[in-house]
Structures are given as C-alpha cells and as structure tokens.
Write an enzyme that holds these catalytic residues in place. Structure first.
Site, short mmCIF file in Angstrom:
data_model
loop_
_atom_site.label_atom_id
_atom_site.label_comp_id
_atom_site.label_asym_id
_atom_site.label_seq_id
_atom_site.Cartn_x
_atom_site.Cartn_y
_atom_site.Cartn_z
N ARG A 197 12.74 5.40 12.78
CA ARG A 197 11.47 6.14 12.69
C ARG A 197 10.58 5.80 13.89
O ARG A 197 11.06 5.37 14.93
CB ARG A 197 10.81 5.81 11.35
CG ARG A 197 11.69 6.22 10.15
CD ARG A 197 11.01 5.94 8.84
NE ARG A 197 9.78 6.72 8.70
CZ ARG A 197 8.86 6.45 7.78
NH1 ARG A 197 9.04 5.46 6.92
NH2 ARG A 197 7.76 7.19 7.72
N ALA B 196 3.18 -0.67 4.90
CA ALA B 196 2.67 -0.81 6.26
C ALA B 196 2.18 -2.23 6.58
O ALA B 196 1.92 -2.54 7.75
CB ALA B 196 1.55 0.19 6.50
N GLU C 281 13.11 -8.73 1.98
CA GLU C 281 12.21 -7.62 2.38
C GLU C 281 13.00 -6.31 2.25
O GLU C 281 14.11 -6.20 2.76
CB GLU C 281 11.78 -7.84 3.84
CG GLU C 281 10.87 -6.75 4.38
CD GLU C 281 10.44 -7.03 5.83
OE1 GLU C 281 10.64 -8.18 6.31
OE2 GLU C 281 9.93 -6.11 6.47
N ASN D 112 8.52 -5.17 -0.84
CA ASN D 112 8.36 -4.04 0.08
C ASN D 112 6.89 -4.03 0.49
O ASN D 112 6.03 -3.61 -0.28
CB ASN D 112 8.75 -2.71 -0.56
CG ASN D 112 8.65 -1.57 0.46
OD1 ASN D 112 8.03 -1.71 1.52
ND2 ASN D 112 9.25 -0.43 0.14
N ARG E 54 5.25 11.04 -2.61
CA ARG E 54 4.92 10.74 -1.21
C ARG E 54 6.13 11.03 -0.31
O ARG E 54 7.16 10.36 -0.42
CB ARG E 54 4.56 9.26 -1.08
CG ARG E 54 4.28 8.82 0.34
CD ARG E 54 4.14 7.29 0.42
NE ARG E 54 3.92 6.88 1.80
CZ ARG E 54 4.09 5.65 2.24
NH1 ARG E 54 4.49 4.70 1.42
NH2 ARG E 54 3.88 5.37 3.50
N HIS F 138 12.85 -2.03 2.55
CA HIS F 138 12.20 -0.77 2.94
C HIS F 138 13.10 0.37 2.48
O HIS F 138 14.31 0.33 2.71
CB HIS F 138 12.00 -0.69 4.45
CG HIS F 138 11.08 -1.76 4.95
ND1 HIS F 138 9.72 -1.70 4.81
CD2 HIS F 138 11.35 -2.95 5.54
CE1 HIS F 138 9.18 -2.80 5.31
NE2 HIS F 138 10.14 -3.57 5.76
N LEU F 139 12.50 1.36 1.86
CA LEU F 139 13.30 2.51 1.41
C LEU F 139 13.89 3.24 2.60
O LEU F 139 15.05 3.67 2.57
CB LEU F 139 12.41 3.48 0.62
CG LEU F 139 11.86 2.92 -0.69
CD1 LEU F 139 10.35 3.02 -0.72
CD2 LEU F 139 12.46 3.62 -1.88
N SER F 140 13.07 3.43 3.61
CA SER F 140 13.51 4.20 4.77
C SER F 140 14.11 3.27 5.83
O SER F 140 13.85 2.06 5.82
CB SER F 140 12.33 4.97 5.37
OG SER F 140 11.33 4.07 5.83
N ARG G 227 6.95 1.19 13.63
CA ARG G 227 7.59 0.63 12.43
C ARG G 227 8.77 -0.27 12.77
O ARG G 227 9.48 -0.75 11.89
CB ARG G 227 8.09 1.75 11.52
CG ARG G 227 7.01 2.66 10.99
CD ARG G 227 7.60 3.72 10.07
NE ARG G 227 6.74 4.87 9.97
CZ ARG G 227 5.69 4.96 9.15
NH1 ARG G 227 5.42 3.99 8.31
NH2 ARG G 227 4.93 6.03 9.14
N TYR H 213 11.17 9.10 1.51
CA TYR H 213 11.18 7.99 0.54
C TYR H 213 11.94 8.32 -0.75
O TYR H 213 12.08 7.45 -1.61
CB TYR H 213 9.74 7.57 0.22
CG TYR H 213 9.00 7.07 1.44
CD1 TYR H 213 9.44 5.94 2.14
CD2 TYR H 213 7.86 7.73 1.92
CE1 TYR H 213 8.79 5.48 3.27
CE2 TYR H 213 7.19 7.28 3.05
CZ TYR H 213 7.65 6.15 3.72
OH TYR H 213 6.99 5.70 4.84
N ASP I 63 1.89 -15.54 5.85
CA ASP I 63 1.60 -16.96 5.64
C ASP I 63 1.92 -17.36 4.20
O ASP I 63 2.50 -18.43 3.95
CB ASP I 63 0.12 -17.26 5.93
CG ASP I 63 -0.14 -17.49 7.42
OD1 ASP I 63 0.83 -17.61 8.18
OD2 ASP I 63 -1.32 -17.52 7.80
N PRO J 101 0.81 -1.22 0.00
CA PRO J 101 0.00 0.00 0.00
C PRO J 101 0.84 1.27 0.00
O PRO J 101 1.88 1.34 0.66
CB PRO J 101 -0.79 -0.09 1.31
CG PRO J 101 -0.75 -1.51 1.71
CD PRO J 101 0.46 -2.13 1.10
N ASN J 102 0.36 2.23 -0.74
CA ASN J 102 0.91 3.60 -0.82
C ASN J 102 2.21 3.72 -1.61
O ASN J 102 2.71 4.83 -1.82
CB ASN J 102 1.11 4.19 0.59
CG ASN J 102 -0.19 4.30 1.34
OD1 ASN J 102 -1.14 4.89 0.83
ND2 ASN J 102 -0.28 3.73 2.52
C1 DQA Z 1 8.19 1.49 3.98
C2 DQA Z 1 8.23 1.67 5.50
C3 DQA Z 1 6.86 1.37 6.10
O1 DQA Z 1 6.90 1.54 7.52
C4 DQA Z 1 5.81 2.32 5.53
O2 DQA Z 1 4.55 1.98 6.04
C5 DQA Z 1 5.83 2.33 4.04
C6 DQA Z 1 7.11 2.34 3.35
C7 DQA Z 1 9.54 1.88 3.34
O3 DQA Z 1 9.75 1.49 2.19
O4 DQA Z 1 10.35 2.57 3.95
O5 DQA Z 1 4.78 2.42 3.40
O6 DQA Z 1 7.96 0.14 3.68
#
Ligand code: DQA
Length: 142
Positions: free
Chosen positions: A104, A74, A95, A71, A18, A97-99, A108, A23, A84, A10-11
C-alpha cells in the site's frame, strides 16, 4: 485461566463497512468471536479504542497472559507510547494487519511497533488473527 489480550486500534470498530475492498467484510465482533473459538481455555480480553492511551492502559492491565494479538491500525506509524508499553509486556505478542501494508502507500511501510513483536502477520485479512493464535507458545501448550 490465562488471558489473551486482543487489542485493536483506531478505526477498527468500523470493520465490515470500512473499505471492504481492502479490509474485507468481517466485523470486529466476528473477529473477536473467531479468536475466542481458536483459544478455548483462555480468557480473550478484547479492547478496541480510538485512543492510544486506552490501549496502553489495556496492556498495563493484562494479568497472567498467554500472549497478545495487536492490530494497532494507524498507531503502527507513530504509536510510541503503545510501543513503550508493549516493550514491557511479559509474554509474546503478534502484530496483525488485515491488509498487506507493504503493498500500500509508503507511509504504511514502517511500523514502530514491530521490533519488539514476536512476529508480524499482514495481508491475510481477518484470518490473520486466527493464524496468530497458535503462534503464541502458551496457547499451544493449552
Ligand atoms: C491496518 C493497516 C493500517 O495501515 C491502517 O491504518 C489500519 C488498518 C490493517 O489492519 O491492515 O487502520 O492496521
């Protein structure tokens, strides 16, 4: 040709506009192109969705895989059905994550997806996706 699922939760379709201070400015399309260039000879199956079920379906639909890059956005916090599904994924997956999620907010700091992952990359921005590719054994083998 082996597949490489590239799953974004999501997002993440909003990347580029964003919260660029967190990010970065690379769009999701830019990230997908970067991953495709990094694994010539593989079919990158890029899926982004706001819904967990669509990502679960993409995991189930994966064929002969080199590995996967995920990625979860959330969904890292409570994506139990994605967890699962990934537990039964037949190849290594990373896995990303950009950040740097640990620098943070506290909510998270824990990912329900990380235990079955082969590795976790966080805080390298869009580069994290590229760095993930040679970490997948089948992509090294070519
Ligand atoms: C994220 C980190 C997550 O906590 C956040 O909800 C995202 C982006 C990242 O790529 O840093 O949507 O996955």
């Amino acid at each position: 040709m082996a597949e490489l699922p590239l799953l974004n939760g999501p997002n993440l379709a909003q990347l580029g506009r964003r919260r660029p201070e967190i990010y970065g400015t690379t769009t999701l399309t830019g990230i997908e192109e970067m991953v495709r260039k990094a694994v010539p000879g593989h079919t990158v199956r890029a899926v982004q969705d706001e819904c967990e079920g669509a990502l679960v379906r993409a995991v189930h639909a994966a064929g002969d895989c080199a590995g996967a890059i995920v990625n979860p956005g959330a969904l890292m916090m409570a994506g139990w059905s994605l967890r699962d599904a990934l537990e039964s994924f037949p190849a290594p997956w990373i896995e990303v994550h950009l950040s740097n999620v640990w620098a943070r907010e506290e909510f998270r700091h824990h990912s329900v997806l990380s235990p079955p992952a082969s590795g976790v990359i966080a805080g390298l921005g869009a580069d994290g996706y590229r760095v993930a590719t040679p970490a997948l054994p089948a992509t090294i083998e070519g």
